[in-house]
Design a protein around this motif. Structure first.
Motif, PDB file in Angstrom:
ATOM      1  N   SER A 143      -6.773  -4.478  -6.170  1.00  9.45           N
ATOM      2  CA  SER A 143      -7.470  -5.482  -4.985  1.00  9.45           C
ATOM      3  C   SER A 143      -8.245  -5.978  -5.696  1.00  9.45           C
ATOM      4  N   LYS A 163       0.818  -0.957  -0.097  1.00 10.10           N
ATOM      5  CA  LYS A 163      -0.242   0.066  -0.009  1.00 10.10           C
ATOM      6  C   LYS A 163       1.098   1.077   0.013  1.00 10.10           C
ATOM      7  N   ASN A 203      -5.066   7.589  -5.197  1.00  9.78           N
ATOM      8  CA  ASN A 203      -4.490   5.875  -4.639  1.00  9.78           C
ATOM      9  C   ASN A 203      -5.862   5.258  -4.299  1.00  9.78           C
ATOM     10  N   LEU A 208      -5.939   1.548  -6.001  1.00  8.30           N
ATOM     11  CA  LEU A 208      -5.921  -0.085  -4.563  1.00  8.30           C
ATOM     12  C   LEU A 208      -7.399  -0.426  -4.771  1.00  8.30           C
TER      13      LEU A 208
END
Length: 79
Positions: free
Chosen positions: A46, A5, A38, A42
């Motif tokens: 994912s 991350k 961001n 993510l």
């Protein structure tokens, strides 16, 4: 997710910084735009984890059949 991350956050900062420097985007608040990029990164990264989870469930459902036919779980899953 294959990347940390922290690295995703770094990529988001760099993407926004380079887009602003190239005058491809204008931003009122750099931190807000960076956080949104961001979050999008993510979420996209994912997706691979969610797909892998679904594949595991499917393979587990057919594990007896696979075992009887001689199929290798690791080869089917790609690991």
């Amino acid at each position: 997710m294959l990347v940390s991350k922290d690295f995703v956050a770094y990529m988001a900062r760099e993407i926004v910084k380079k887009l602003v420097a190239a005058q491809m985007i204008e931003v009122k608040s750099l931190p807000v735009v960076t956080e949104r990029v961001n979050g999008a990164l993510l979420e996209e990264l994912s997706l691979e984890d969610r797909i892998n989870d679904e594949v595991r469930i499917i393979l587990e459902t057919y594990s007896d059949e696979m075992r009887n036919s001689g199929a290798d779980y690791r080869k089917c899953f790609g690991r």
